[in-house]
Enzyme design. Structure first.
Site, PDB file in Angstrom:
ATOM      1  CG  HIS A 183     -25.651 -26.708  15.109  1.00  0.00           C
ATOM      2  ND1 HIS A 183     -26.183 -27.973  15.166  1.00  0.00           N
ATOM      3  CD2 HIS A 183     -25.158 -26.571  13.856  1.00  0.00           C
ATOM      4  CE1 HIS A 183     -26.029 -28.583  13.993  1.00  0.00           C
ATOM      5  NE2 HIS A 183     -25.403 -27.752  13.181  1.00  0.00           N
ATOM      6  CB  CYS A 195     -23.515 -25.606  10.552  1.00  0.00           C
ATOM      7  SG  CYS A 195     -24.366 -24.132   9.950  1.00  0.00           S
TER       8      CYS A 195
END
Length: 632
Positions: A529, A548
């Site tokens: 992301h 992440c």
């Protein structure tokens, strides 16, 4: 609601994972992600105390105040004490005598009308060989069938096939395996004087032992020596199945045993480059006198001074490219060993940092020192062996199109048509929030995403604030749901279980996920992301997220996986609407961990073991060899 402030977003941008709670096409629901994916449990252990006489979650503002309780916590996955595959005794008593059916022949009996190998087979029932269950079952299947001939023994002696196989096993180190795991001692005797019974017993023991070692070698070369899932909770691989049943028959019929055995290793280009590097370093072993030591505490900034300056220049001369040395030839020739960090030397260091993929600011810290000093050959060899083991956990061919995230390098690479087309810096999980090691498939790009807050962050980081200020989430602009129904933050009993509570941050310029995220749905709630914290990409050590993978150039990666242009990505973002777009065709992504890995030019690069994961893998390899050799 009021949007989240920039200060709050800076803190929460550290918190990465869990997909959005928005209901968008082809996206997993928030609760799916909070629970660890569709139909699977989250890897963390959630422990939330429930008070006595606790009222249901979601009580109104007039609910009785709960007594203070200890704060619950979500524990991270663990590293395990590795337990090697158990060994067992091969059931050689199933190898019935070919002459006296259903019973073992008397050792003094003379077989009638059978060939030599058939007469020797009776002694297979006396052979004692330990093997893993897979290998033992394949041995039992082959040798229990009386129609199948011996593989390694011929004419009362060790045959040529056996000698060829033993040569491959002795060279197992060339493909990153341990030759000790496959060592077999061939029987030695004088054919003219040895007692036939002693000879045949020794040959049959050798026959079964070599078959066991060959099958182990074949299995290891294909899938690796270790079960990665037994190393830690951060490893997530389906261990490869290797069909060993036909192997001995194939070897018996093969005109070139060595070629067959050597063909079992991975055939991909990366494995070949790691193997070549390993051979080169082992050839240099004992002659590694080029190691340079730099003892620098803290950092050395432009204009400063250090007695280590001479070693710094010497290290750059040794490890810098020819192009770098030509460009800075005047500086290198003029340097007299002084401790002053002059502007000319700053330029030299900046060029070296740029060449090594570091921040080229002239500040010499520990990352720069490691790049200058490098690693000795023994350390590199260990990393290569571990990398070759890990590469066996992945598919034999990575594919013509894939994304490869190498966590120790803090980099992601996009390959298409068998070529690297894009690479960029990434931020991965910190040591307390490690990114997992697994493979998956890229499926969706979501624009202007919601950030669904994972239970680990709700419990570990938000609960202390919420118990002090139940209005905290409302005030910061977050959306709260209990059992799928929107509620005010103040109406939730933050002293009870949060199992049915979901929290999400709406799309905005300060959203922790930035403009977009790229999903490959998995049970670890990890994805790639954007982030509002762009400054992190300037750091050399980028293990800073909650697990992440943050992208330095998310628009470029989104364009690549969607097979479109950056301009088109910009238009999708400009709408401000939350939207999930499936990729035209799913393709692999490898969320990998390699401290030795070849770049696009085939040059093997070495990285720090940021999670100490190599150390855990090495312990597992050592335990495996110990277990195997101890059982022989």
């Amino acid at each position: 609601m009021k949007l989240v402030t920039k200060a709050a977003a800076s803190v929460l941008a550290l918190s990465c994972c869990i997909a959005a709670g928005a209901t968008s096409a082809n996206a997993m629901s928030l609760m799916d992600f909070i629970r660890g994916g569709q139909g699977r449990q989250q890897s963390t252990q959630i422990s939330a105390p429930v008070t006595a006489n606790q009222a249901p979650t979601g009580l109104g503002a007039d609910a009785p105040v709960q007594a203070k309780e200890p704060l619950p916590s979500v524990s991270a996955p663990k590293y395990y004490t590795y337990k090697p595959d158990p060994m067992r005794l091969v059931a050689s008593n199933r190898f019935a005598d070919p002459v006296v059916t259903g019973a073992v022949a008397d050792a003094s009996a003379t077989p009638v009308a059978v060939d030599t190998s058939a007469s020797q087979r009776r002694y297979l029932t006396e052979a004692r060989v330990m093997a893993t269950n897979d290998v033992a079952k394949a041995l039992e299947a082959y040798y229990a069938d009386q129609s199948k001939p011996l593989v390694w023994v011929a004419d009362n002696a060790v045959g040529d096939k056996a000698k060829a196989a033993m040569a491959v096993l002795a060279d197992a180190g060339s493909v990153g395996l341990d030759p000790a795991d496959y060592a077999v001692q061939a029987p030695s005797f004088d054919p003219a004087s040895v007692d036939p019974t002693m000879r045949d017993r020794a040959l049959m023991q050798f026959e079964l032992a070599l078959s066991g070692k060959v099958l182990m070698f074949v299995q290891d070369t294909i899938r690796g020596r270790l079960d990665p899932n037994k190393i830690s909770g951060y490893h997530d691989f389906k261990r490869k199945d290797v069909n060993l049943t036909p192997v001995l028959g194939l070897l018996r019929a093969s005109p070139d045993v060595a070629a067959y055995l050597n063909s079992r290793s991975p055939s991909n280009q990366e494995f070949g480059e790691l193997k070549a590097e390993l051979a080169k370093l082992r050839a240099e072993s004992g002659n590694d006198s080029t190691h340079i030591s730099i003892s620098l505490s803290g950092t050395l900034k432009p204009g400063g001074s250090s007695p280590e300056m001479a070693n710094i220049v010497k290290a750059i001369q040794h490890r810098g490219s020819d192009a770098l040395k030509v460009k800075n030839a005047v500086t290198l020739a003029a340097y007299k060993g002084t401790p002053d960090y002059t502007p000319e030397l700053v330029t030299l260091v900046e060029d070296f940092q740029k060449e090594k993929g570091l921040t080229s600011d002239g500040v010499i810290g520990q990352s720069s020192v490691r790049a200058m000093v490098g690693e000795n050959n023994d350390s590199k060899i260990q990393k290569l062996v571990i990398a070759m083991e890990q590469l066996r956990w992945l598919p034999t061919e990575l594919g013509p199109r894939y994304v490869f995230i190498n966590q120790p390098a803090f980099m992601v690479y996009y390959h298409n048509n068998n070529h690297e087309q894009l690479s960029m810096r990434v931020v991965v999980g910190g040591k307390e929030h490690q990114t997992f090691f697994f493979e998956d498939q890229v499926q969706t790009v979501e624009f202007n995403p919601f950030w669904g807050v994972p239970q680990s962050i709700i419990i570990n980081e938000m609960l202390p604030k919420l118990r002090a200020d139940p209005n905290y989430l409302d005030r910061m602009g977050y959306q709260v749901e209990v059992g799928g129904h929107a509620v005010a933050s103040t109406s939730v009993d933050w002293y009870g279980s949060t199992k049915n509570v979901s929290v999400r941050q709406p799309p905005s310029s300060d959203n922790a996920l930035g403009e977009l995220k790229i999903l490959f749905p998995n049970s670890h709630a990890i994805y790639m992301h954007d982030t509002p914290q762009k400054s992190f990409f300037k750091k050399d050590m980028r293990a800073l997220s909650h697990g992440c993978v943050r992208l330095a150039d998310p628009r470029a990666m989104a364009a690549a996986v969607l097979n479109t242009t950056v301009d088109d990505i910009a238009k999708q973002i400009a709408t401000g609407q939350n939207k999930a777009v499936p990729v035209p065709q799913k393709f692999p992504i490898y969320i990998a961990y390699f401290t030795a890995w070849p770049n696009k030019d085939g040059v093997v690069q070495y990285f720090n073991d940021v999670y100490d994961r190599d150390a855990a893998t090495q312990k597992a390899l050592d335990a495996t060899t110990k277990a195997r050799t101890a059982q022989i």
